[in-house]
Scaffold this motif. Structure first.
Motif, PDB file in Angstrom:
ATOM      1  N   ALA A 413       0.843  -1.196   0.000  1.00 56.21           N
ATOM      2  CA  ALA A 413       0.000   0.000   0.000  1.00 56.21           C
ATOM      3  C   ALA A 413       0.874   1.240   0.000  1.00 56.21           C
ATOM      4  O   ALA A 413       1.998   1.229   0.521  1.00 56.21           O
ATOM      5  CB  ALA A 413      -0.914   0.003   1.223  1.00 56.21           C
ATOM      6  N   PHE A 429      -3.492   0.523  -3.394  1.00 64.78           N
ATOM      7  CA  PHE A 429      -3.465  -0.733  -2.652  1.00 64.78           C
ATOM      8  C   PHE A 429      -3.377  -1.874  -3.660  1.00 64.78           C
ATOM      9  O   PHE A 429      -4.180  -1.937  -4.589  1.00 64.78           O
ATOM     10  CB  PHE A 429      -4.731  -0.906  -1.815  1.00 64.78           C
ATOM     11  CG  PHE A 429      -5.062   0.280  -0.950  1.00 64.78           C
ATOM     12  CD1 PHE A 429      -4.505   0.414   0.312  1.00 64.78           C
ATOM     13  CD2 PHE A 429      -5.936   1.267  -1.395  1.00 64.78           C
ATOM     14  CE1 PHE A 429      -4.806   1.505   1.118  1.00 64.78           C
ATOM     15  CE2 PHE A 429      -6.239   2.366  -0.613  1.00 64.78           C
ATOM     16  CZ  PHE A 429      -5.673   2.483   0.657  1.00 64.78           C
ATOM     17  N   THR A 434      -8.251  -6.017  -2.092  1.00 62.17           N
ATOM     18  CA  THR A 434      -8.021  -4.591  -1.833  1.00 62.17           C
ATOM     19  C   THR A 434      -9.011  -3.674  -2.536  1.00 62.17           C
ATOM     20  O   THR A 434      -9.034  -2.473  -2.254  1.00 62.17           O
ATOM     21  CB  THR A 434      -6.594  -4.184  -2.245  1.00 62.17           C
ATOM     22  OG1 THR A 434      -6.369  -4.541  -3.613  1.00 62.17           O
ATOM     23  CG2 THR A 434      -5.562  -4.872  -1.362  1.00 62.17           C
TER      24      THR A 434
END
Length: 482
Positions: A413, A429, A434
């Motif tokens: 991230a 991300f 995600t």
């Protein structure tokens, strides 16, 4: 042609953007008609977002399940390709738009099927499939929402090779044994993921140095690594110079720079999009056919007080959700301006109807394994825009929620912080699951939430949303060390 049929608003193009315009203006009490040459619901519903995600979801679910103790051994076998394709067909309504047609009728919008062209100021001429001609006239506004089509480069032999575009890639009835894909952006990597999982041997040929060039570099790196692990061949820095198809149904061969050849059963050209404006009558209103349509913040075409363009066709942000957002803005602006004209109010009061999120807060998800989700500016984009920034990275595998999500979780991230204002300019991300993180980031970017305030947005334990706490801690520690 007979006398023009009059409405308050005319919309040319019945994809998601066009649908949202008519929905918004009808809610405001304006009459509306929609012109569509293919299927109501457009590219997204039948050849892009919906069928591609229907193909991808089983592949991603299996990939996740294979990393869960107690479940992994149960999902070692191949996907049931027939069932996956049937699921895809269900979500495209078998390429029939009865539902879209009925919805338009339910909100009081008239549908004109056929090829529509602008016919001068506030008019559209429609030629039906049966050859009948109708002229429609708008009291308030005409909205162009014709979208884009696949760009096929001018390569020797390509036209005769009958390549796949995104349409064929999302609607094919069976997996080709060998699939060559030219391109490295979203369509290329998503279709590589889907068809590799469905049994094809995929070779991805990328002109650039990496996949997903518009995202943070690590996004393309992690996706390429996973594709290779799944069995796909990913080659970067290669150019295709020619294409040859052996007969009507034989294999297709691509010729690379230097003379190397590769053979496949199908070839997908995922090399970009161009606007569908070449034959919609732009010349009748002083605009250049075939180009993108420039608009202001309310999606009104520059130099006019009646013509709007929403969705991909205006080139602001080529994503379905952004096109729908623009459509809501444009529909509200049209309704407000109509009300202002009726009461003599100053049009300037309608300034808040502006598509500001198209420039600095565009969210996107790439549904590969791993997923790549991002919003706002990358670190490089922010620096080029003149911001003083810090990129804060964190290994998602170190977040307890990610570790519980899957054994051997791999992901990363990044948040990009404006150091002068201490607000987020962007976030990325990459990792399984995600996609659901990106909306929180979108709220933070759009709302310009101060870093100091984000400390009080407490993530639930144990979820992947704890990544926010870890990113904030990393930012704090870096600030203390500097």
């Amino acid at each position: 042609m007979s006398e023009a049929v009059e409405y308050d608003v005319l919309v040319l193009g019945g994809g998601p953007a066009g649908e949202n315009v008519v929905d918004r203006v009808r809610a405001a009490g304006l009459s509306a008609a929609l012109v569509e040459s293919e299927l109501v619901g457009g590219e997204c519903s039948y050849w892009a977002c919906v069928p591609s995600k229907a193909l991808l979801r089983p592949a991603l679910a299996r990939a996740d399940a294979r990393k869960v103790p107690g479940l992994a051994d149960a999902v070692r076998g191949p996907l049931d390709a027939a069932a996956v394709l049937a699921h895809r067909d269900y979500w495209t309504s078998n390429w029939k738009d009865d539902g879209g047609r009925d919805w338009l009728a339910s909100i009081g919008v008239d549908l004109y099927r056929g090829h529509g062209r602008l016919y001068g100021i506030r008019k559209i001429a429609v030629t039906s499939p049966e050859g009948e001609h109708t002229v429609l006239s708008a009291r308030q506004a005409v909205v162009v929402a014709t979208g884009t089509r696949a760009l096929l480069p001018d390569l020797p032999g390509l036209a005769g090779a009958r390549p796949w575009t995104s349409r064929e890639a999302t609607s094919a009835g069976q997996a080709p044994e060998r699939l060559l894909i030219v391109g490295g952006s979203v369509v290329a990597v998503e279709m590589a993921t889907a068809w590799q999982a469905l049994g094809s041997r995929v070779t991805l040929l990328v002109r650039g140095a990496r996949l997903l060039p518009r995202m943070e570099p690590f996004a393309g790196e992690l996706v390429a690594e996973a594709l290779r692990e799944a069995g796909a061949v990913v080659r970067t820095g290669v150019d295709v110079e020619a294409v040859v198809r052996d007969g009507a149904t034989g294999p297709v061969t691509v010729v690379l720079t230097g003379g190397e050849t590769l053979e496949g059963d199908e070839l997908l050209m995922a090399t970009g999009r161009v606007p569908r404006t070449e034959d919609i009558g732009l010349d009748t209103v002083g605009l250049e056919p075939g180009g993108w349509i420039a608009v202001d913040e309310s999606c009104r075409v520059s130099g006019t007080d009646w013509l709007y363009a929403v969705g991909d066709v205006n080139h602001r942000a080529l994503l379905t959700h952004q096109g729908k957002y623009q459509a809501r803005i444009a529909g509200a602006a049209i309704a407000a301006r109509a009300a202002g004209a009726a009461t003599g109010a100053d049009e300037g009061r309608w300034g808040p109807y502006a598509a500001t999120a198209d420039t600095a807060a565009v969210p996107q998800v790439v549904f590969t394994d791993p997923e790549a989700a991002a919003v706002g500016l990358t670190a490089a984009e922010a620096e080029r825009a003149g911001h003083r920034v810090r990129a804060v990275d964190y290994d998602l595998a170190r977040v307890s929620g990610a570790g519980l999500y899957a054994d051997g979780y791999a992901g990363r991230a990044r948040m990009v912080v404006d150091l002068d204002r201490e607000v987020l300019l962007g976030a990325t991300f990459v990792g399984p699951g995600t996609a659901e993180l990106v909306h929180a980031a979108t709220v933070a970017v759009v709302g310009e939430v101060p870093i100091a305030r984000l400390w009080h947005a407490v993530p639930a334990f144990p979820t992947m949303s704890e990544i926010w706490l870890r990113l904030l801690e990393t930012y704090r520690d870096a600030d203390g060390a500097s």
